[in-house]
Design an enzyme around this catalytic site. Structure first.
Site, PDB file in Angstrom:
ATOM      1  N   GLY A 167      -2.170  53.864  29.721  1.00 43.09           N
ATOM      2  CA  GLY A 167      -2.345  52.594  30.426  1.00 43.09           C
ATOM      3  C   GLY A 167      -1.881  52.700  31.866  1.00 43.09           C
ATOM      4  N   ASP A 207      10.018  49.848  27.254  1.00 43.67           N
ATOM      5  CA  ASP A 207       9.529  50.919  26.373  1.00 43.67           C
ATOM      6  C   ASP A 207      10.556  51.332  25.321  1.00 43.67           C
ATOM      7  OD1 ASP A 207       7.076  51.011  27.674  1.00 43.67           O
ATOM      8  OD2 ASP A 207       7.767  52.492  29.138  1.00 43.67           O
TER       9      ASP A 207
END
Ligand code: S3P
Length: 449
Positions: free
Chosen positions: A101, A326
């Site tokens: 991404g 994350d």
């Protein structure tokens, strides 16, 4: 690369104490940016410590397709001979960003203000992720996007022939969106202004300034206001990529939950836009000392000494989410071994990562005997305390490297082995995960699912 090949099922057995030094590879975010800004400079940049994960290799291939000369000279040693701001050539083939991404969104931004067309695709995970968050702001510069329904890849972007600068308030906390707008602003005349209400990782701003762009960052009532003067001549740089604090979180978290462990992880970023996981772990009672603070590759870093710890559940405030976005999957594993509940709020962005990470972690933790609760924007894990997680289940990883690594960490301290359906995607961000963790004492076995 879209083709991941055959799945690699893996089993993580309860580990003996983890000991040693974990030298994790280069930072993924910084590696992508070094290649892209190198390609937008006039002349040759040198990069050392580049992460040679598949995500970054796909960005390197993309920069070649746009006309830059990108070469590998040795492990982590790369050069990029750039074409300058506005110098991108029209790629002759489809740009395949694989699982990344960050790669696709930053590159879309970087080409959006050049008069060229490019078609982007990726693997099944990337093709399911929303791109409207990029196509909305780049259309303000004059670019046009033609993708699948829901703003999904494959997608063709027609860059603006006569770009205009924009003033854009990023509607969600996203460093990818902020960075795409800044990279698009490079080839627009005048000042492009990006406002973020919550600070996200600031590597693009730091690196743009390092490459010679004129950039101001001010804090205002609206948030962080970043003003970039367009059409600079970027000067090639030597970039030393520091180690990835997101990758470091895996051995750190494993050492905290495997009894008797003590490890050192050198050179972990203490950049406040990236270190929320370490703040949270310390609040949970983690025994981590931050030694030899210094600067490496323009980032504040420290060597982390980490010892097995008795942990307690905490409330992680929503305002911290951007600085550890994350790390929630592996935090939820650590939370399963803490006493009491860990409540993670403000985390709905996790639903549009490489997988729906709340759902993926919830299902896998439940299968391994951990009670969880989830709402759209909240994830709660009920800790079972040290040694209390039964384990024993097979977890689906949904082409998501961080889900795969998180469940392998779970297996290192659970009572029964934990299996994952596919360790293949680990190579996107942490290609040496298996040997590095095995050297510390983990017992990872490639198995049938
Ligand atoms: C990244 C930004 C974050 C993060 C991703 C890397 C970057 O994504 O999750 O792994 O390098 O800019 P968002 O911008 O979608 O939050």
């Amino acid at each position: 690369m879209s083709d991941h090949g055959d799945p690699i099922p893996m089993t993580s057995h309860r580990a003996a104490p983890l000991n040693g030094v974990a030298e994790v590879p280069g930072d993924k975010s910084i590696s992508h940016r070094a290649l892209i800004l190198g390609a937008l400079s006039v002349g040759e940049s040198r990069i050392s410590g580049l992460l040679e994960g598949q995500d970054v290799l796909d960005t390197a291939s993309a920069m070649r397709a746009f006309g830059a000369d990108v070469q590998q000279h040795g492990p982590g040693e790369w050069s990029v001979h750039g074409v300058g701001v506005g110098g991108f050539a029209e790629p002759a083939q489809v740009i395949d960003c694989g699982n990344s991404g960050t790669g696709v969104r930053l590159i879309m931004g970087a080409m959006a203000t050049s008069p060229i067309a490019a078609t982007f695709t990726g693997d099944a995970s990337l093709r399911s992720r929303p791109m409207g968050r990029i196509t909305d702001p780049i259309s303000l510069f004059g670019a046009r996007a033609y993708g699948r329904s829901g703003g999904r890849l494959p997608m063709t972007i027609l860059g603006a022939a006569d770009p205009v600068p924009v003033r854009y308030t990023v509607p969600i906390p996203s460093a990818q969106v902020k960075s795409a707008v800044l990279l698009a602003g490079l080839n627009a005349p005048g000042e492009t202004i990006v406002i973020e209400r919550e600070a996200t990782r600031d590597h693009t701003e730091r690196m743009l300034a390092g490459f010679g762009a004129e950039l101001r960052v001010e804090d205002s009532e609206e948030g962080r206001v970043i003003t970039l003067t367009g059409q600079p001549e970027l000067r090639p740089q030597n970039v030393a990529v520091p180690r990835d604090p997101s990758s470091a979180a895996f051995p750190v978290c494993a050492a905290l939950i495997v009894q008797g462990s003590e490890i050192t992880v050198p050179g972990v970023s203490q950049n406040p836009t990236r270190n929320g996981i370490y703040t949270t772990l310390v609040e949970m009672g983690a025994d981590i000392s931050f030694e030899n603070p210094r600067e490496e590759g323009g980032e504040p870093v420290a060597d982390l000494r980490v010892r097995f710890s008795q942990l307690r559940g905490v409330e992680v405030p929503p305002g911290r989410a951007a600085s550890m976005i994350d790390e929630y999957p592996v935090l939820s594993v650590v939370a399963a071994f803490a006493e009491g509940r860990t409540v993670m709020r403000g985390v709905k962005e996790l639903r549009v990562k490489e997988s729906d990470r709340i759902d993926a972690m919830a299902r896998g933790l439940e299968a391994n005997g951990v009670t969880v609760e989830e709402e759209e924007d909240t994830f709660i894990v009920h800790g079972l305390g040290q040694g209390g997680v039964p384990g024993g289940a097979l977890c689906a990883t949904h082409l998501d490297h961080r889900i795969a690594m998180s469940f392998l960490v779970l297996g290192m301290a659970a009572q029964k082995p934990v299996r994952i359906d596919d360790a293949g995607p680990v190579a996107t961000s942490f290609p040496v995960f298996e040997p590095l963790m095995t050297d510390l004492g983990a017992k990872l076995e490639r198995t049938g699912a």
